[in-house]
Enzyme design. Structure first.
Site, PDB file in Angstrom:
ATOM      1  N   ILE A   1      22.690  -7.758  66.757  1.00 45.32           N
ATOM      2  CA  ILE A   1      21.482  -8.146  67.483  1.00 45.32           C
ATOM      3  C   ILE A   1      21.730  -9.343  68.380  1.00 45.32           C
ATOM      4  CG2 ILE A   1      19.106  -8.966  67.220  1.00 45.32           C
ATOM      5  CD1 ILE A   1      19.017  -7.433  64.556  1.00 45.32           C
TER       6      ILE A   1
ATOM      7  N   ASP B   1      31.340 -22.775  62.376  1.00 40.45           N
ATOM      8  CA  ASP B   1      31.042 -21.995  61.179  1.00 40.45           C
ATOM      9  C   ASP B   1      29.743 -22.519  60.579  1.00 40.45           C
ATOM     10  OD1 ASP B   1      30.895 -20.823  58.663  1.00 40.45           O
ATOM     11  OD2 ASP B   1      33.029 -21.049  58.248  1.00 40.45           O
TER      12      ASP B   1
ATOM     13  N   TYR C   1      18.648 -13.232  49.664  1.00 44.21           N
ATOM     14  CA  TYR C   1      18.428 -13.078  51.101  1.00 44.21           C
ATOM     15  C   TYR C   1      16.938 -13.174  51.424  1.00 44.21           C
ATOM     16  CZ  TYR C   1      18.373 -10.753  55.675  1.00 44.21           C
ATOM     17  OH  TYR C   1      18.171 -10.441  57.011  1.00 44.21           O
TER      18      TYR C   1
ATOM     19  N   LYS D   1      15.033 -15.894  53.974  1.00 44.43           N
ATOM     20  CA  LYS D   1      14.203 -15.547  55.114  1.00 44.43           C
ATOM     21  C   LYS D   1      12.781 -16.088  54.973  1.00 44.43           C
ATOM     22  CE  LYS D   1      17.263 -13.639  57.655  1.00 44.43           C
ATOM     23  NZ  LYS D   1      17.646 -14.300  58.935  1.00 44.43           N
TER      24      LYS D   1
ATOM     25  N   THR E   1      23.250  -2.378  62.190  1.00 46.25           N
ATOM     26  CA  THR E   1      24.285  -3.320  62.582  1.00 46.25           C
ATOM     27  C   THR E   1      25.298  -3.426  61.444  1.00 46.25           C
ATOM     28  OG1 THR E   1      23.067  -5.181  61.625  1.00 46.25           O
ATOM     29  CG2 THR E   1      22.628  -4.644  63.944  1.00 46.25           C
TER      30      THR E   1
END
Length: 245
Positions: free
Chosen positions: A13, A55, A140, A144, A173
């Protein structure tokens, strides 16, 4: 023409976002994790894009990235696209890095943070959190939720900045996987629009978007006390305070 930084823009993306912005004539700076990874966007650089390296999983390199970005001058917009599903790295990359970049870069007019529909299953709690990523303390979805809450805190504390969060959909992706059901061609449209448009709908800060439609986020996102708790925890870890927080 706007000057726009897109983090995590060597593939997926982020790369699509940077390419579309270049197609529209904007001044784009791409970001890669290492100098070698910049080769993946050589075509964009040959078209005029600038490049920065760092990084995002290493706090020291995030600070160096801030210096690189500020050395290029003020941006009109920053799209915090970079993200990972690596359990140990979800907090450093998905939350700490955009927090430090937000707090220490010269303040742009617009900030766009990549979220996910999975943020709604995140847990609004910070007890025992390990921002370093030495232990996989959070998911995760949690990361978010936190970065979407960061967006809302910025919108509340910085009324001169337009801050938004975007769910790009579950798209095929490298991170999303080949079987992801959503349309990759639509995944970058909303953040490009938010970074550049004068549409009145996009000029109201603090919104969560999916395919250019505003949607209600997890209730914790708009909880000012949770926003303040998150900012305080991040400031304590990084040694960097968000102005006004």
């Amino acid at each position: 023409m706007a000057r726009i930084l897109v983090t995590g823009s060597t593939d997926g993306i982020g790369r699509a976002t940077a390419a579309r912005l270049l197609d529209q004539g904007h001044d784009v700076v791409v970001h890669a994790r290492t100098p070698a990874r910049l080769s993946a966007v050589r075509d964009l650089i040959e078209r005029g894009a600038g490049g920065v390296v760092g990084d995002l999983g290493r706090l020291s390199e995030v600070r160096e990235l801030v210096a690189q970005a500020n050395g290029l001058g003020r941006f009109d917009a920053v799209i915090h696209n970079a993200g990972t599903m690596d359990r140990a790295m979800v907090l450093p990359v998905n939350v700490v890095a955009p927090y430090v970049l937000t707090a220490q870069m010269e303040r742009p007019d617009r900030l766009i943070y990549l979220s996910s529909g999975l943020h709604r299953s995140g847990r609004p709690g910070l007890t025992g959190i390990d921002w370093r990523g030495n232990r996989a303390t959070d998911s995760y979805s949690d990361s978010k939720l936190f970065v979407t809450t960061l967006m809302a805190a910025v919108a509340r504390l910085w009324p001169d900045v337009l801050a938004h969060a975007v769910d790009p959909g579950w798209v095929p992706t490298r991170m999303g996987g080949r079987s992801a059901p959503d349309d990759l061609s639509l995944a970058d449209l909303t953040q490009v629009w938010l970074a550049t448009t004068d549409d009145p709908a996009a000029l109201v800060s603090g919104r969560y978007w999916f395919h250019q439609q505003s949607r209600p986020p997890h209730p914790a996102v708009e909880d000012a006390s949770f926003q303040d708790e998150l900012l305080a925890s991040l400031a304590a870890y990084t040694g960097v305070a968000l102005a006004g927080g």
